[in-house]
Design a protein around this motif. Structure first.
Motif, PDB file in Angstrom:
ATOM      1  N   ILE A  59      -4.762 -65.757  -9.567  1.00  0.00           N
ATOM      2  CA  ILE A  59      -5.639 -66.337  -8.543  1.00  0.00           C
ATOM      3  C   ILE A  59      -5.781 -67.840  -8.772  1.00  0.00           C
ATOM      4  CG2 ILE A  59      -8.008 -66.383  -7.658  1.00  0.00           C
ATOM      5  CD1 ILE A  59      -8.207 -63.399  -8.382  1.00  0.00           C
ATOM      6  N   LEU A  60      -6.062 -68.211 -10.027  1.00  0.00           N
ATOM      7  CA  LEU A  60      -6.242 -69.626 -10.355  1.00  0.00           C
ATOM      8  C   LEU A  60      -4.999 -70.435 -10.040  1.00  0.00           C
ATOM      9  CD1 LEU A  60      -8.180 -71.725 -11.883  1.00  0.00           C
ATOM     10  CD2 LEU A  60      -6.625 -71.352 -13.815  1.00  0.00           C
ATOM     11  N   SER A  61      -3.826 -69.890 -10.319  1.00  0.00           N
ATOM     12  CA  SER A  61      -2.568 -70.610 -10.099  1.00  0.00           C
ATOM     13  C   SER A  61      -2.429 -71.064  -8.654  1.00  0.00           C
ATOM     14  CB  SER A  61      -1.396 -69.706 -10.496  1.00  0.00           C
ATOM     15  OG  SER A  61      -0.173 -70.322 -10.217  1.00  0.00           O
ATOM     16  N   ILE A  62      -2.759 -70.190  -7.723  1.00  0.00           N
ATOM     17  CA  ILE A  62      -2.644 -70.521  -6.294  1.00  0.00           C
ATOM     18  C   ILE A  62      -3.678 -71.574  -5.910  1.00  0.00           C
ATOM     19  CG2 ILE A  62      -2.815 -69.599  -3.948  1.00  0.00           C
ATOM     20  CD1 ILE A  62      -1.926 -66.879  -5.137  1.00  0.00           C
ATOM     21  N   ALA A  63      -4.925 -71.354  -6.323  1.00  0.00           N
ATOM     22  CA  ALA A  63      -5.995 -72.294  -5.976  1.00  0.00           C
ATOM     23  C   ALA A  63      -5.745 -73.668  -6.594  1.00  0.00           C
ATOM     24  CB  ALA A  63      -7.336 -71.734  -6.445  1.00  0.00           C
ATOM     25  N   ASP A  64      -5.271 -73.685  -7.824  1.00  0.00           N
ATOM     26  CA  ASP A  64      -5.008 -74.937  -8.537  1.00  0.00           C
ATOM     27  C   ASP A  64      -3.919 -75.738  -7.824  1.00  0.00           C
ATOM     28  OD1 ASP A  64      -5.334 -76.800 -10.532  1.00  0.00           O
ATOM     29  OD2 ASP A  64      -4.088 -75.754 -11.985  1.00  0.00           O
ATOM     30  N   ALA A  65      -2.839 -75.046  -7.442  1.00  0.00           N
ATOM     31  CA  ALA A  65      -1.732 -75.725  -6.762  1.00  0.00           C
ATOM     32  C   ALA A  65      -2.172 -76.247  -5.394  1.00  0.00           C
ATOM     33  CB  ALA A  65      -0.557 -74.763  -6.604  1.00  0.00           C
ATOM     34  N   PHE A  66      -2.923 -75.444  -4.661  1.00  0.00           N
ATOM     35  CA  PHE A  66      -3.375 -75.845  -3.330  1.00  0.00           C
ATOM     36  C   PHE A  66      -4.261 -77.086  -3.413  1.00  0.00           C
ATOM     37  CE2 PHE A  66      -6.360 -75.664   0.249  1.00  0.00           C
ATOM     38  CZ  PHE A  66      -5.481 -75.571   1.318  1.00  0.00           C
ATOM     39  N   ASP A  67      -5.216 -77.084  -4.354  1.00  0.00           N
ATOM     40  CA  ASP A  67      -6.117 -78.230  -4.485  1.00  0.00           C
ATOM     41  C   ASP A  67      -5.361 -79.474  -4.915  1.00  0.00           C
ATOM     42  OD1 ASP A  67      -9.068 -79.061  -4.508  1.00  0.00           O
ATOM     43  OD2 ASP A  67      -8.380 -79.741  -6.475  1.00  0.00           O
ATOM     44  N   ALA A  68      -4.381 -79.309  -5.803  1.00  0.00           N
ATOM     45  CA  ALA A  68      -3.588 -80.455  -6.245  1.00  0.00           C
ATOM     46  C   ALA A  68      -2.820 -81.070  -5.075  1.00  0.00           C
ATOM     47  CB  ALA A  68      -2.613 -80.022  -7.341  1.00  0.00           C
ATOM     48  N   MET A  69      -2.313 -80.224  -4.184  1.00  0.00           N
ATOM     49  CA  MET A  69      -1.516 -80.729  -3.061  1.00  0.00           C
ATOM     50  C   MET A  69      -2.362 -81.451  -2.022  1.00  0.00           C
ATOM     51  SD  MET A  69       1.478 -77.889  -2.345  1.00  0.00           S
ATOM     52  CE  MET A  69       0.475 -76.409  -2.452  1.00  0.00           C
TER      53      MET A  69
END
Length: 334
Positions: free
Chosen positions: A267-277
């Motif tokens: 879950i964190l991996s997706i949220a982390d990548a989205f916020d970074a982008m």
């Protein structure tokens, strides 16, 4: 102590001070940061005591003060004065918090050996340290998090946004309140290990070399050690270690695949990548949300759990700019 006893010099009491969290600081921020704490502690102790008293470092993280005069009440007052000056130091210093566990012993009868006073003071210090250890370690962890936020612009507001996103996804999945609490911790502290990465690597604008990449990847192991040392973070230590694993097994540090990666990390991996982008950087503007969605779909099944990506996007209420088939649908077409 042996020389002092042989000389016949008087010693009416012993105070023992232990520098809390030194190993944790050395392991995460380096020995230079640990040495700075030792120097700060030594400076406080030297200022507080008379020239007739002996202030000495007796171990890696321990100091002893041998007092030439004074009764039990005077020695207790001196020990309390140490704690007051440490508190003042922490209020006025922007650096890592200084935490000293203090114990003392006073001579009760003639002929009492200095080494026996030292053992008694050391035992009293250890009992106090055991009582205060959880709050002391938590204080160090909180300060490390603040140090990371101060060093790394990427983390500014990032943890709060991540917390909101991962909790929303977890609620959509029906996870328990207990797991939601742990996910909040993971969102806030997943990159705590970066406090142990050198600035020239953490802030390098160009592509990292192979050696630098290996050093950067150590932040997972460093974060794991920090979390293991803190009762507050111990429940998420394993997730901190594994939060850079990829669905297809090409992540690090263990190369886990699929559902062997903890759900919370996926879950964190997706949220982390989205916020970074979608977040602005000093060197670029954030991507439009719809473009970030396309990237999530593109890497669903390789970097991200393909079943979680649509759930994340549903919760976030964002759609791709163009019609993009999710990874699961693409596999069916093939």
């Amino acid at each position: 102590m042996i020389r002092l006893e042989k000389s016949g010099a008087g010693c009416e009491g012993v105070i023992v001070c232990d520098l809390d969290g030194l190993k944790q600081v050395n392991d995460t921020m380096g020995h230079q940061a640990g040495d700075a704490l030792l120097i700060a502690a030594a400076n406080i102790l030297q200022r507080l005591f008379r020239s007739s008293d002996i202030v000495a470092r007796v171990g890696g993280d321990e100091f002893a003060i041998l007092l030439s005069t004074g009764g039990r009440a005077d020695i207790a007052t001196a020990a309390a004065r140490i704690e007051e000056h440490v508190a003042h130091h922490n209020r006025t210093s922007p650096d890592l918090p200084l935490s000293l566990s203090v114990g003392f012993a006073a001579r009760e009868k003639l002929g009492q050996r200095i080494r026996d006073l030292f053992i008694e003071a050391d035992n009293n210090m250890s009992r106090k340290k055991l009582h205060l250890s959880q709050s002391n370690r938590s204080s160090v962890v909180q300060t490390l998090a603040k140090a990371l936020e101060a060093r790394d612009f990427i983390t500014e507001g990032h943890a709060d946004r991540l917390e909101s996103m991962v909790v929303s996804v977890a609620q959509e999945l029906g996870l328990s309140e207990h797991r939601l609490c742990d996910l909040r911790l993971l969102a806030k502290f997943h990159d705590i290990g970066k406090v142990g990465i050198k600035d020239q690597i953490l802030f390098k604008p160009a592509k990292l070399s192979e050696e630098e990449t290996a050093a950067m990847r150590q932040h997972c192991a460093i974060g794991y050690r920090i979390a293991q040392a803190s009762p507050d973070l111990m429940p998420v230590a394993d997730w901190i270690y594994k939060h850079h694993e990829w669905w297809d097994g090409t992540g690090y540090p263990l190369g886990l695949t699929g559902e062997s990666i903890p759900l919370e990390c996926r879950i964190l991996s997706i949220a982390d990548a989205f916020d970074a982008m979608v977040s602005d950087r000093p060197y670029r503007k954030g991507l439009p949300h719809e473009h970030a969605v396309e990237e999530l779909y593109r890497y669903a099944g390789s970097q991200f759990d393909p079943k979680l990506v649509p759930i994340f996007l549903k919760v976030m209420e964002v759609e791709p700019k163009s019609k993009v088939l999710p990874f699961v649908s693409l596999k069916k077409v093939d």
